[in-house]
Design a protein around this motif. Structure first.
Motif, mmCIF file in Angstrom:
data_model
loop_
_atom_site.group_PDB
_atom_site.id
_atom_site.type_symbol
_atom_site.label_atom_id
_atom_site.label_comp_id
_atom_site.label_asym_id
_atom_site.label_seq_id
_atom_site.Cartn_x
_atom_site.Cartn_y
_atom_site.Cartn_z
ATOM 1 N N LEU A 211 -15.052 -9.072 18.366
ATOM 2 C CA LEU A 211 -15.610 -8.000 19.192
ATOM 3 C C LEU A 211 -14.811 -7.834 20.478
ATOM 4 C CD1 LEU A 211 -17.808 -5.921 19.902
ATOM 5 C CD2 LEU A 211 -19.165 -7.809 20.838
ATOM 6 N N PHE A 212 -14.467 -8.956 21.093
ATOM 7 C CA PHE A 212 -13.699 -8.914 22.343
ATOM 8 C C PHE A 212 -12.335 -8.267 22.121
ATOM 9 C CE2 PHE A 212 -12.430 -9.986 26.498
ATOM 10 C CZ PHE A 212 -11.170 -10.555 26.459
ATOM 11 N N GLU A 214 -11.488 -6.122 19.808
ATOM 12 C CA GLU A 214 -11.662 -4.685 19.555
ATOM 13 C C GLU A 214 -11.786 -3.913 20.868
ATOM 14 O OE1 GLU A 214 -14.057 -5.117 15.285
ATOM 15 O OE2 GLU A 214 -15.068 -4.327 17.072
ATOM 16 N N GLN A 215 -12.629 -4.414 21.762
ATOM 17 C CA GLN A 215 -12.828 -3.724 23.033
ATOM 18 C C GLN A 215 -11.618 -3.878 23.956
ATOM 19 O OE1 GLN A 215 -15.390 -1.636 23.470
ATOM 20 N NE2 GLN A 215 -15.802 -2.206 21.343
ATOM 21 N N VAL A 218 -9.210 -1.157 23.198
ATOM 22 C CA VAL A 218 -9.656 0.096 23.816
ATOM 23 C C VAL A 218 -9.301 0.100 25.302
ATOM 24 C CG1 VAL A 218 -11.653 1.554 24.337
ATOM 25 C CG2 VAL A 218 -11.517 0.366 22.138
ATOM 26 N N LEU A 219 -9.533 -1.028 25.962
ATOM 27 C CA LEU A 219 -9.210 -1.139 27.390
ATOM 28 C C LEU A 219 -7.718 -0.948 27.630
ATOM 29 C CD1 LEU A 219 -10.085 -1.931 30.327
ATOM 30 C CD2 LEU A 219 -9.481 -4.277 29.703
ATOM 31 N N GLN A 253 -12.873 9.953 26.713
ATOM 32 C CA GLN A 253 -12.337 8.736 27.332
ATOM 33 C C GLN A 253 -10.902 8.940 27.806
ATOM 34 O OE1 GLN A 253 -13.101 6.163 23.967
ATOM 35 N NE2 GLN A 253 -14.787 5.131 25.033
ATOM 36 N N VAL A 260 -14.026 3.701 30.558
ATOM 37 C CA VAL A 260 -13.753 2.615 29.613
ATOM 38 C C VAL A 260 -13.692 1.283 30.356
ATOM 39 C CG1 VAL A 260 -12.094 1.694 27.954
ATOM 40 C CG2 VAL A 260 -12.510 4.157 28.071
ATOM 41 N N PHE A 264 -16.190 -1.864 29.836
ATOM 42 C CA PHE A 264 -15.638 -3.150 29.392
ATOM 43 C C PHE A 264 -16.198 -4.299 30.220
ATOM 44 C CE2 PHE A 264 -12.519 -5.729 27.236
ATOM 45 C CZ PHE A 264 -12.187 -6.720 28.147
ATOM 46 N N GLN A 267 -19.797 -5.087 29.653
ATOM 47 C CA GLN A 267 -20.028 -5.815 28.405
ATOM 48 C C GLN A 267 -19.538 -7.259 28.476
ATOM 49 O OE1 GLN A 267 -18.333 -3.852 24.997
ATOM 50 N NE2 GLN A 267 -19.326 -5.205 23.521
#
Length: 317
Positions: A211-212, A214-215, A218-219, A253, A260, A264, A267
């Motif tokens: 999960l980390f 994946e995000q 995006v970051l 975004q 974003v 991030f 989360q």
């Protein structure tokens, strides 16, 4: 409030770990070490590395709402609730003041280091000294260095995140394209999950890392958008290949990449990020199999360093 805070609850006081009624320590730091008292800046750095300002506000608000909604004596009386609100506002203010002070101290020290570096790199001056060795002796002129030899190592890129985070982001993407960094993060993930180590044996830990990652991808894309926007504002042409275009960001975004960044860090708190990056690096260094193309132990370390720079710089934007 109708009366001072110190008199609001007679006979009742906070008895936390650092509480001490000794008259010499009553209004003195107790939790800080001697080194931290001499230089409290590392304490501020450590705190704000673990907690974003918005996260601090959230935690304080959660504490306040919990205290105000309590059915116990801490919030029964209106005056007690007023005291909690007053204290909450003051704590929030002092934390923001500490954040501003920290940034100013770093800026001042950075300027001072630049001055020292400039002085240290100048050619050592020589001065002539007349030495008289007694009557009738000749005068000798000796050249001596005025400055002692100094140890010097250039600052690491990550040391600039508190002063100029955008500079750090620019330097990362100047050296690595978005497509290259994207592939490096993916391969770094694969070798970490394939390593023979107990770090990611529990399924929950692997799930968190996935999960980390994946995000994180995006970051990184959002930061690349910010990087290209800043280059264009500076009238620097940015030639993007098809592989360097964002793949994960929505159009909204792309138009507003700062959302974003905010999402991030909402989360993933900084303390979790630091621990996850450390485990991720350690697991990848334990990998004993065949590395993917363009990946090695050194590349894993290099990717970790680039990712850490980007995350900490993003946290300071």
């Amino acid at each position: 409030m109708n009366e001072p805070l110190t008199n609001s609850r007679p006979g009742i006081s906070f008895c936390g770990k650092a509480h001490n009624n000794h008259p010499q320590w009553y209004n003195q730091p107790i939790r800080l070490t001697k080194e931290q008292k001499r230089d409290p800046l590392p304490v501020l750095d450590d705190f704000f590395e673990c907690y974003h300002l918005n996260e601090v506000r959230y935690i304080l608000w959660e504490w306040l709402t919990e205290a105000l909604s309590s059915q116990r004596s801490v919030a029964i009386e209106p005056l007690e609730r007023n005291n909690h609100i007053y204290f909450y506002e003051k704590i929030e203010g002092i934390i923001e003041a500490a954040y501003v002070i920290k940034k100013k101290i770093h800026k001042h020290r950075h300027k001072r280091e630049k001055r020292k570096l400039k002085q240290g790199t100048q050619t050592a001056r020589h001065e002539a000294k007349d030495i008289n060795y007694g009557a009738g002796s000749k005068k000798l002129i000796l050249a001596t260095e005025t400055d002692t030899e100094q140890l010097y190592k250039p600052k690491m890129l990550i040391e600039y995140v508190d002063i100029t985070p955008m500079y750090v982001i620019n330097e990362v993407f100047k050296n690595d394209s978005l497509s290259f960094l994207r592939d490096q993060i993916r391969d770094w993930l694969l070798i970490a999950l394939s390593a023979d180590t107990a770090i990611y044996e529990p399924g929950e830990q692997r799930k968190q890392l996935l999960l980390f990652q994946e995000q994180l991808q995006v970051l990184v894309e959002a930061l690349f958008i910010i990087y290209t926007q800043n280059r264009e504002k500076a009238n620097v042409k940015v030639d993007l290949t098809e592989s360097d275009k964002p793949r994960l960001l929505s159009q909204d975004q792309i138009s507003n990449p700062t959302q974003v960044i905010t999402g991030f860090f909402e989360q993933f708190p900084m303390i979790y990020i630091a621990r996850e990056l450390n485990d991720w690096l350690e697991a990848s260094l334990c990998f004993a199999g065949t590395y993917p193309e363009n990946m090695s132990k050194w590349q894993a370390f290099y990717t970790h360093r680039s990712v850490e720079c980007l995350i900490k710089a993003a946290n300071r934007l």
